[in-house]
Write a protein that holds these residues in place. Structure first.
Motif, PDB file in Angstrom:
ATOM      1  N   MET A  18      15.352  28.244 -90.995  1.00  0.00           N
ATOM      2  CA  MET A  18      15.432  27.196 -92.007  1.00  0.00           C
ATOM      3  C   MET A  18      15.511  25.784 -91.438  1.00  0.00           C
ATOM      4  SD  MET A  18      14.862  28.858 -94.610  1.00  0.00           S
ATOM      5  CE  MET A  18      14.753  27.339 -95.549  1.00  0.00           C
ATOM      6  N   VAL A  19      15.821  25.648 -90.147  1.00  0.00           N
ATOM      7  CA  VAL A  19      15.902  24.314 -89.538  1.00  0.00           C
ATOM      8  C   VAL A  19      14.599  23.532 -89.725  1.00  0.00           C
ATOM      9  CG1 VAL A  19      16.028  23.073 -87.334  1.00  0.00           C
ATOM     10  CG2 VAL A  19      17.789  24.735 -87.925  1.00  0.00           C
ATOM     11  N   PRO A  20      13.441  24.143 -89.515  1.00  0.00           N
ATOM     12  CA  PRO A  20      12.201  23.363 -89.685  1.00  0.00           C
ATOM     13  C   PRO A  20      12.057  22.735 -91.073  1.00  0.00           C
ATOM     14  CG  PRO A  20      11.742  25.391 -88.521  1.00  0.00           C
ATOM     15  CD  PRO A  20      13.166  25.482 -88.989  1.00  0.00           C
ATOM     16  N   TYR A  22      14.588  21.776 -93.269  1.00  0.00           N
ATOM     17  CA  TYR A  22      15.546  20.685 -93.499  1.00  0.00           C
ATOM     18  C   TYR A  22      15.341  19.514 -92.536  1.00  0.00           C
ATOM     19  CZ  TYR A  22      17.770  23.493 -96.997  1.00  0.00           C
ATOM     20  OH  TYR A  22      17.994  24.207 -98.145  1.00  0.00           O
ATOM     21  N   ARG A  23      14.980  19.812 -91.298  1.00  0.00           N
ATOM     22  CA  ARG A  23      14.805  18.753 -90.301  1.00  0.00           C
ATOM     23  C   ARG A  23      13.413  18.121 -90.371  1.00  0.00           C
ATOM     24  NH1 ARG A  23      14.613  21.164 -84.590  1.00  0.00           N
ATOM     25  NH2 ARG A  23      12.614  21.747 -85.512  1.00  0.00           N
ATOM     26  N   ASP A  24      12.384  18.957 -90.449  1.00  0.00           N
ATOM     27  CA  ASP A  24      11.018  18.436 -90.308  1.00  0.00           C
ATOM     28  C   ASP A  24      10.357  18.120 -91.654  1.00  0.00           C
ATOM     29  OD1 ASP A  24      11.515  18.926 -87.633  1.00  0.00           O
ATOM     30  OD2 ASP A  24      10.593  20.910 -87.719  1.00  0.00           O
ATOM     31  N   ALA A  25      10.410  19.042 -92.590  1.00  0.00           N
ATOM     32  CA  ALA A  25       9.752  18.807 -93.875  1.00  0.00           C
ATOM     33  C   ALA A  25      10.562  17.836 -94.730  1.00  0.00           C
ATOM     34  CB  ALA A  25       9.550  20.131 -94.613  1.00  0.00           C
ATOM     35  N   LEU A  26      11.860  18.101 -94.888  1.00  0.00           N
ATOM     36  CA  LEU A  26      12.684  17.205 -95.700  1.00  0.00           C
ATOM     37  C   LEU A  26      13.054  15.948 -94.914  1.00  0.00           C
ATOM     38  CD1 LEU A  26      13.955  17.000 -98.509  1.00  0.00           C
ATOM     39  CD2 LEU A  26      15.937  18.268 -97.657  1.00  0.00           C
ATOM     40  N   GLN A  39      35.914  32.429 -89.928  1.00  0.00           N
ATOM     41  CA  GLN A  39      35.140  32.744 -91.131  1.00  0.00           C
ATOM     42  C   GLN A  39      33.872  33.542 -90.812  1.00  0.00           C
ATOM     43  OE1 GLN A  39      34.887  28.979 -93.428  1.00  0.00           O
ATOM     44  NE2 GLN A  39      36.836  28.582 -92.435  1.00  0.00           N
ATOM     45  N   LYS A  40      33.706  33.879 -89.535  1.00  0.00           N
ATOM     46  CA  LYS A  40      32.551  34.673 -89.095  1.00  0.00           C
ATOM     47  C   LYS A  40      31.253  34.066 -89.601  1.00  0.00           C
ATOM     48  CE  LYS A  40      35.446  38.711 -88.782  1.00  0.00           C
ATOM     49  NZ  LYS A  40      35.924  39.918 -89.426  1.00  0.00           N
ATOM     50  N   VAL A  41      31.113  32.792 -89.308  1.00  0.00           N
ATOM     51  CA  VAL A  41      29.964  32.068 -89.813  1.00  0.00           C
ATOM     52  C   VAL A  41      29.468  31.066 -88.768  1.00  0.00           C
ATOM     53  CG1 VAL A  41      31.295  30.224 -90.936  1.00  0.00           C
ATOM     54  CG2 VAL A  41      29.143  30.911 -91.918  1.00  0.00           C
ATOM     55  N   ARG A  42      28.154  30.913 -88.736  1.00  0.00           N
ATOM     56  CA  ARG A  42      27.527  29.882 -87.915  1.00  0.00           C
ATOM     57  C   ARG A  42      27.036  28.812 -88.877  1.00  0.00           C
ATOM     58  NH1 ARG A  42      21.756  31.101 -85.438  1.00  0.00           N
ATOM     59  NH2 ARG A  42      21.277  29.090 -84.496  1.00  0.00           N
ATOM     60  N   VAL A  43      27.299  27.558 -88.537  1.00  0.00           N
ATOM     61  CA  VAL A  43      27.002  26.456 -89.463  1.00  0.00           C
ATOM     62  C   VAL A  43      26.089  25.450 -88.781  1.00  0.00           C
ATOM     63  CG1 VAL A  43      28.048  24.767 -91.017  1.00  0.00           C
ATOM     64  CG2 VAL A  43      29.405  26.705 -90.251  1.00  0.00           C
ATOM     65  N   ALA A  44      25.043  25.027 -89.456  1.00  0.00           N
ATOM     66  CA  ALA A  44      24.180  23.943 -88.966  1.00  0.00           C
ATOM     67  C   ALA A  44      24.321  22.765 -89.922  1.00  0.00           C
ATOM     68  CB  ALA A  44      22.727  24.395 -88.909  1.00  0.00           C
ATOM     69  N   PHE A  45      24.437  21.557 -89.355  1.00  0.00           N
ATOM     70  CA  PHE A  45      24.723  20.357 -90.151  1.00  0.00           C
ATOM     71  C   PHE A  45      23.490  19.451 -90.238  1.00  0.00           C
ATOM     72  CE2 PHE A  45      28.384  21.684 -87.645  1.00  0.00           C
ATOM     73  CZ  PHE A  45      29.324  21.921 -88.623  1.00  0.00           C
ATOM     74  N   PHE A  46      23.259  18.918 -91.421  1.00  0.00           N
ATOM     75  CA  PHE A  46      22.182  17.951 -91.633  1.00  0.00           C
ATOM     76  C   PHE A  46      22.735  16.795 -92.454  1.00  0.00           C
ATOM     77  CE2 PHE A  46      20.311  22.066 -91.119  1.00  0.00           C
ATOM     78  CZ  PHE A  46      19.233  21.844 -90.276  1.00  0.00           C
ATOM     79  N   GLY A  47      22.678  15.585 -91.912  1.00  0.00           N
ATOM     80  CA  GLY A  47      23.184  14.434 -92.633  1.00  0.00           C
ATOM     81  C   GLY A  47      22.253  14.045 -93.771  1.00  0.00           C
TER      82      GLY A  47
END
Ligand code: CO
Length: 134
Positions: A18-20, A22-26, A39-47
């Motif tokens: 999903m990074v492409p 949020y980062r590239d298209a949006l 919380q057994k979770v990996r989180v990616a942040f987008f400002g």
């Protein structure tokens, strides 16, 4: 006092896939990743303006994100509201009859102090109260 929408949490099967979007298209600014072990979770942040979008991926099958995905599929998982005093916000919730998942704050991504409010009290959306650590 409520300050702003801190972030919107989106449950995804795969952050890498999903990074492409949020980062590239949006075109949002990619702000890195963090694993929140508790919380057994990996989180990616987008400002996005004064807020952010957080993609949430399960790191274990018993993660609440894995359960959410199994039940409802990918999508908005929670909305986080930043407050300046989380204890006061929790008291205010209890005084007004809102059902809390966390009666006391715990530590989330970015070392924020967080507490979740049950969707039953909010119109069906998991609400996260969060206070900046500083
Ligand atoms: Co969150």
């Amino acid at each position: 006092m409520v300050e702003k929408i801190e972030h919107i949490g989106i449950a995804v099967e795969s952050i890498d896939e999903m990074v492409p979007y949020y980062r590239d298209a949006l075109g949002l600014e990619y702000g890195g990743e963090e694993v929140v072990e508790e919380q057994k979770v990996r989180v990616a942040f987008f400002g996005i303006g004064e807020s952010s979008i957080e993609l949430l991926e399960a790191t274990s099958e018993d993660s609440s994100i894995a359960k959410f995905l199994a039940k409802r599929g990918p999508g908005i998982h929670h909305i986080a509201v930043r407050v300046d005093d989380i204890e006061r916000a929790l008291t205010q919730h209890e005084e007004n009859g809102a059902q809390l998942i966390d009666k006391t704050p715990r530590i989330g991504a970015h070392n924020m102090r967080i507490a979740f409010v049950h969707p039953r009290s909010t119109g069906g959306v998991l609400v996260e109260l969060c206070q900046s650590p500083g």
